[in-house]
Design a protein around this motif. Structure first.
Motif, PDB file in Angstrom:
ATOM      1  N   ILE A   1       8.364   4.309   7.665  1.00  0.00           N
ATOM      2  CA  ILE A   1       8.703   2.937   7.273  1.00  0.00           C
ATOM      3  C   ILE A   1       8.769   2.047   8.506  1.00  0.00           C
ATOM      4  O   ILE A   1       8.227   0.935   8.514  1.00  0.00           O
ATOM      5  CB  ILE A   1      10.026   2.902   6.484  1.00  0.00           C
ATOM      6  CG1 ILE A   1       9.872   3.643   5.152  1.00  0.00           C
ATOM      7  CG2 ILE A   1      10.473   1.457   6.253  1.00  0.00           C
ATOM      8  CD1 ILE A   1      11.182   3.919   4.432  1.00  0.00           C
TER       9      ILE A   1
ATOM     10  N   MET B   1       5.293   1.241   9.640  1.00  0.00           N
ATOM     11  CA  MET B   1       4.651   0.290   8.729  1.00  0.00           C
ATOM     12  C   MET B   1       5.106  -1.136   9.045  1.00  0.00           C
ATOM     13  O   MET B   1       4.285  -2.056   9.123  1.00  0.00           O
ATOM     14  CB  MET B   1       4.988   0.633   7.269  1.00  0.00           C
ATOM     15  CG  MET B   1       4.343   1.900   6.758  1.00  0.00           C
ATOM     16  SD  MET B   1       4.985   2.426   5.145  1.00  0.00           S
ATOM     17  CE  MET B   1       4.423   1.102   4.092  1.00  0.00           C
TER      18      MET B   1
ATOM     19  N   MET C   1       2.961  -4.373  10.645  1.00  0.00           N
ATOM     20  CA  MET C   1       2.902  -5.681   9.978  1.00  0.00           C
ATOM     21  C   MET C   1       3.307  -6.793  10.951  1.00  0.00           C
ATOM     22  O   MET C   1       2.682  -7.857  10.971  1.00  0.00           O
ATOM     23  CB  MET C   1       3.812  -5.686   8.750  1.00  0.00           C
ATOM     24  CG  MET C   1       3.341  -4.757   7.647  1.00  0.00           C
ATOM     25  SD  MET C   1       4.591  -4.459   6.383  1.00  0.00           S
ATOM     26  CE  MET C   1       4.580  -6.006   5.527  1.00  0.00           C
TER      27      MET C   1
ATOM     28  N   ILE D   1       8.232  -9.802   4.482  1.00  0.00           N
ATOM     29  CA  ILE D   1       7.931  -8.702   3.560  1.00  0.00           C
ATOM     30  C   ILE D   1       8.848  -8.779   2.354  1.00  0.00           C
ATOM     31  O   ILE D   1       9.884  -9.414   2.389  1.00  0.00           O
ATOM     32  CB  ILE D   1       8.095  -7.321   4.246  1.00  0.00           C
ATOM     33  CG1 ILE D   1       9.555  -7.111   4.702  1.00  0.00           C
ATOM     34  CG2 ILE D   1       7.140  -7.161   5.407  1.00  0.00           C
ATOM     35  CD1 ILE D   1       9.862  -5.717   5.155  1.00  0.00           C
TER      36      ILE D   1
ATOM     37  N   SER E   1      11.109  -4.671  -2.109  1.00  0.00           N
ATOM     38  CA  SER E   1      10.665  -3.836  -3.227  1.00  0.00           C
ATOM     39  C   SER E   1       9.197  -3.442  -3.090  1.00  0.00           C
ATOM     40  O   SER E   1       8.825  -2.303  -3.393  1.00  0.00           O
ATOM     41  CB  SER E   1      10.914  -4.529  -4.561  1.00  0.00           C
ATOM     42  OG  SER E   1      10.265  -5.777  -4.613  1.00  0.00           O
ATOM     43  N   MET E   2       8.353  -4.368  -2.621  1.00  0.00           N
ATOM     44  CA  MET E   2       6.930  -4.034  -2.450  1.00  0.00           C
ATOM     45  C   MET E   2       6.740  -2.997  -1.337  1.00  0.00           C
ATOM     46  O   MET E   2       5.941  -2.076  -1.471  1.00  0.00           O
ATOM     47  CB  MET E   2       6.116  -5.289  -2.165  1.00  0.00           C
ATOM     48  CG  MET E   2       5.981  -6.193  -3.383  1.00  0.00           C
ATOM     49  SD  MET E   2       5.039  -7.686  -3.046  1.00  0.00           S
ATOM     50  CE  MET E   2       3.411  -7.022  -2.761  1.00  0.00           C
ATOM     51  N   LEU E   3       7.500  -3.143  -0.238  1.00  0.00           N
ATOM     52  CA  LEU E   3       7.402  -2.177   0.849  1.00  0.00           C
ATOM     53  C   LEU E   3       7.922  -0.812   0.390  1.00  0.00           C
ATOM     54  O   LEU E   3       7.342   0.219   0.725  1.00  0.00           O
ATOM     55  CB  LEU E   3       8.166  -2.661   2.077  1.00  0.00           C
ATOM     56  CG  LEU E   3       8.030  -1.805   3.334  1.00  0.00           C
ATOM     57  CD1 LEU E   3       6.565  -1.657   3.757  1.00  0.00           C
ATOM     58  CD2 LEU E   3       8.839  -2.411   4.468  1.00  0.00           C
TER      59      LEU E   3
ATOM     60  N   GLU F   1       7.790   0.344  -2.619  1.00  0.00           N
ATOM     61  CA  GLU F   1       6.751   0.907  -3.488  1.00  0.00           C
ATOM     62  C   GLU F   1       5.613   1.494  -2.651  1.00  0.00           C
ATOM     63  O   GLU F   1       5.133   2.587  -2.913  1.00  0.00           O
ATOM     64  CB  GLU F   1       6.231  -0.188  -4.413  1.00  0.00           C
ATOM     65  CG  GLU F   1       5.291   0.315  -5.491  1.00  0.00           C
ATOM     66  CD  GLU F   1       4.887  -0.802  -6.440  1.00  0.00           C
ATOM     67  OE1 GLU F   1       3.665  -0.905  -6.699  1.00  0.00           O
ATOM     68  OE2 GLU F   1       5.772  -1.549  -6.897  1.00  0.00           O
ATOM     69  N   LYS F   2       5.223   0.765  -1.622  1.00  0.00           N
ATOM     70  CA  LYS F   2       4.142   1.220  -0.741  1.00  0.00           C
ATOM     71  C   LYS F   2       4.531   2.499   0.014  1.00  0.00           C
ATOM     72  O   LYS F   2       3.700   3.385   0.219  1.00  0.00           O
ATOM     73  CB  LYS F   2       3.806   0.101   0.256  1.00  0.00           C
ATOM     74  CG  LYS F   2       2.597   0.359   1.104  1.00  0.00           C
ATOM     75  CD  LYS F   2       2.285  -0.875   1.957  1.00  0.00           C
ATOM     76  CE  LYS F   2       1.104  -0.618   2.865  1.00  0.00           C
ATOM     77  NZ  LYS F   2       0.821  -1.779   3.716  1.00  0.00           N
ATOM     78  N   ALA F   3       5.811   2.591   0.391  1.00  0.00           N
ATOM     79  CA  ALA F   3       6.290   3.760   1.138  1.00  0.00           C
ATOM     80  C   ALA F   3       6.771   4.875   0.210  1.00  0.00           C
ATOM     81  O   ALA F   3       7.180   5.937   0.678  1.00  0.00           O
ATOM     82  CB  ALA F   3       7.422   3.351   2.070  1.00  0.00           C
ATOM     83  N   ASN F   4       6.731   4.607  -1.094  1.00  0.00           N
ATOM     84  CA  ASN F   4       7.159   5.572  -2.104  1.00  0.00           C
ATOM     85  C   ASN F   4       8.614   5.994  -1.883  1.00  0.00           C
ATOM     86  O   ASN F   4       8.925   7.176  -1.748  1.00  0.00           O
ATOM     87  CB  ASN F   4       6.229   6.793  -2.126  1.00  0.00           C
ATOM     88  CG  ASN F   4       6.407   7.605  -3.384  1.00  0.00           C
ATOM     89  OD1 ASN F   4       6.881   7.094  -4.399  1.00  0.00           O
ATOM     90  ND2 ASN F   4       6.045   8.886  -3.317  1.00  0.00           N
TER      91      ASN F   4
END
Length: 153
Positions: free
Chosen positions: A8, A11, A15, A25, A28-30, A32-35
């Protein structure tokens, strides 16, 4: 295998680099991207992107949890240690101390040996005879005094 917090952090740093030192950023989207769950993003932001680490994190309530992270100019060793001391409240856990010391070593504010010595002094093992109700308070005092001693050139 890399730990999730390290992934994380990488990432987010990518960015920031891609956006000339500042990135906005969505937590919640990050996540989701990082699971992972959003609280893990919050943890990484608070431990790896603090002012002591050379970042300003601005969080907006609502609006999908938008967070702006800006890299700031490097600090002097003395200013860095001062910012670390400002982050330590009345008490500190062993894990919090470890994170602060690791970051201080990573930015060159203290040496690896100095970090190891301070960590040994504030470890649960060193404080084992201190009542657990006040151990984190004693740890904070030892941590602050050791870091103050390291500010002297």
């Amino acid at each position: 295998m890399a730990r999730l917090v390290d992934v994380i952090e990488l990432m987010i740093k990518e960015m920031i680099e891609e956006n000339n030192g500042s990135a906005t950023i969505s937590r919640s989207m990050l996540a989701e991207k990082a699971n992972c769950v959003p609280s893990q993003i919050t943890y990484v932001l608070s431990t790896r992107f603090s002012s002591g680490n050379g970042y300003i994190v601005e969080s907006r309530r609502g609006g999908g949890g938008q967070i702006t992270i800006t890299r700031v100019q490097p600090m002097s060793k003395r200013d860095y240690i001062r910012s670390v001391l400002e982050e330590v409240g009345m008490d500190i856990t062993q894990q919090q101390a470890k994170i602060l010391l690791t970051n201080a070593v990573n930015v060159g504010a203290i040496s690896g040996r100095e970090g190891t010595v301070v960590m040994a002094a504030v470890s649960d093992r060193a404080l084992a005879r201190i009542d657990s109700d006040i151990r984190s308070v004693v740890r904070a005092e030892i941590f602050k005094n050791a870091m103050l001693a390291l500010m002297v050139d």
